[in-house]
Design a protein around this motif. Structure first.
Motif, short mmCIF file in Angstrom:
data_model
loop_
_atom_site.label_atom_id
_atom_site.label_comp_id
_atom_site.label_asym_id
_atom_site.label_seq_id
_atom_site.Cartn_x
_atom_site.Cartn_y
_atom_site.Cartn_z
N SER A 11 0.86 -1.18 0.00
CA SER A 11 0.00 0.00 0.00
C SER A 11 0.89 1.23 0.00
O SER A 11 1.94 1.24 0.67
N HIS A 13 0.88 5.66 0.02
CA HIS A 13 0.25 6.99 0.05
C HIS A 13 1.35 8.02 -0.09
O HIS A 13 2.25 8.11 0.75
N VAL A 39 -1.80 -0.92 -3.78
CA VAL A 39 -2.94 -0.03 -3.61
C VAL A 39 -2.43 1.39 -3.50
O VAL A 39 -1.65 1.71 -2.60
N ASN A 40 -2.88 2.24 -4.41
CA ASN A 40 -2.59 3.66 -4.34
C ASN A 40 -3.64 4.29 -3.44
O ASN A 40 -4.76 4.56 -3.85
N ASP A 41 -3.26 4.51 -2.17
CA ASP A 41 -4.22 4.92 -1.14
C ASP A 41 -4.42 6.44 -1.15
O ASP A 41 -3.95 7.15 -0.27
N SER A 43 -3.26 8.89 -3.04
CA SER A 43 -2.08 9.76 -3.12
C SER A 43 -2.41 11.06 -3.83
O SER A 43 -3.19 11.08 -4.78
N GLU A 64 -7.39 4.09 -5.25
CA GLU A 64 -8.45 4.42 -4.31
C GLU A 64 -8.48 5.93 -4.10
O GLU A 64 -7.44 6.57 -4.00
N GLN A 67 -8.43 7.92 1.40
CA GLN A 67 -7.37 7.31 2.18
C GLN A 67 -7.96 6.58 3.38
O GLN A 67 -8.68 7.16 4.19
N LYS A 68 -7.62 5.28 3.50
CA LYS A 68 -8.14 4.49 4.60
C LYS A 68 -7.06 3.82 5.44
O LYS A 68 -7.36 3.18 6.44
N ARG A 73 -6.07 -1.42 3.58
CA ARG A 73 -5.56 -1.75 2.24
C ARG A 73 -4.91 -3.13 2.20
O ARG A 73 -5.02 -3.85 1.19
N HIS A 76 -7.56 -5.67 1.97
CA HIS A 76 -8.05 -5.66 0.59
C HIS A 76 -7.17 -6.55 -0.28
O HIS A 76 -7.66 -7.38 -1.07
#
Length: 302
Positions: A11, A13, A39-41, A43, A64, A67-68, A73, A76
């Protein structure tokens, strides 16, 4: 293929400055049967555009917009994984070329092990070696002090996918997700680690505020795990130990010596470890430079 596939869970960010080198170190693995779920949280920098430069079909980018955090992530990635094993990888670390191959072979020959870690070189943004992460190798050594924590660095993990699906990360935690999972699972799991460094672990600034969140989360989980006299004693011992450690961190930070004191806990790196890391660092930064040149040619932000 799915019987031997390794799923790499990452993940990121706002990791534009480091994610290229991290992914290149996945691409150069001597074990080729892997998939990378990154996962691109949400960014807000050039991370998304950098990720789209990689055209290897084994790399799947999941964009995504909200941001979580890491725990959400990673869960996921685990649910989407096709591999028998899941390997953790952070977007600011660098894997050695034979990392996957060595971990895969060990897990295949030790089916009783659920999660396997390994040694790691601790380095700064400039590639300078600070030391070696103090790694315990046997389950008994790793779980010797559950009230304090488990010396099994999160980015070095590779383990059974079924273990990750059973012991999910706590979505509510923003710090210490890995230690929380180990604490919840160590009584019914088997851990191990290879002693050799197989990863460059980037160290950011050390602060009491960062350690505070992790310590508080860990103490809360110790309290939740209390169900008898033994676990209650473990929880009280942990709370006292982490409270004293937090007080020490605050005191050291006020005197400006927290980072120096924290680094004293690292194991020293010998010449062989340093020379091996320098070769890895040169290759990683060279690959990153080539990628930066490609970005410039495409008119992308680097």
């Amino acid at each position: 293929m799915a019987d031997t596939l390794i799923t790499v869970a990452m993940s990121v960010h706002n990791g534009a400055k480091t994610v290229k080198a991290a992914i290149h170190s996945v691409l150069w693995q001597t074990y080729p049967d892997w998939e990378l779920l990154v996962v691109n949280d949400a960014s807000t920098d050039a991370t998304g555009r950098i990720l789209r430069q990689f055209q290897d079909p084994r790399i799947q980018v999941i964009d995504e917009q909200q941001q979580k955090g890491l725990a959400v992530r990673l869960n996921h990635c685990v649910m989407q994984a096709r591999g028998r094993y899941i390997a953790r990888m952070d977007a600011d670390d660098i894997a050695y070329p034979d990392r996957f191959e060595r971990q895969f072979r060990y897990l295949e020959s030790h089916p009783e092990v659920d999660v396997l870690g390994h040694g790691a070189v601790l380095f700064t943004d400039a590639g300078r070696v600070l030391g070696v992460y103090p790694t315990a190798c046997t389950h008994e050594e790793i779980c010797r002090r559950p009230w304090w924590g488990f010396p099994l660095a999160h980015p070095t993990w590779m383990g059974k996918r079924l273990w990750f699906t059973h012991y999910r990360y706590d979505d509510a935690l923003t710090k210490g997700q890995d230690q929380d999972v180990l604490l919840r699972s160590y009584r019914t799991s088997r851990f191990a680690a290879l002693s050799d460094p197989l990863l460059g672990y980037r160290i950011e600034g050390i602060s009491a505020s960062k350690s505070w969140r992790g310590r508080v989360n860990y103490c809360r989980q110790l309290a939740r795990q209390t169900h008898d006299a033994s676990s209650a004693f473990t929880a009280m011992r942990g709370m006292l130990t982490h409270s004293l450690a937090l007080g020490r961190d605050v005191l050291l930070e006020t005197t400006g010596s927290l980072s120096q004191r924290s680094r004293q806990s690292f194991q020293p790196a010998n010449d062989q470890v340093r020379n091996q890391w320098q070769e890895i660092w040169r290759r990683a930064t060279s690959e990153e430079l080539l990628s930066s040149e490609l970005s410039s040619a495409l008119g992308l932000e680097s």
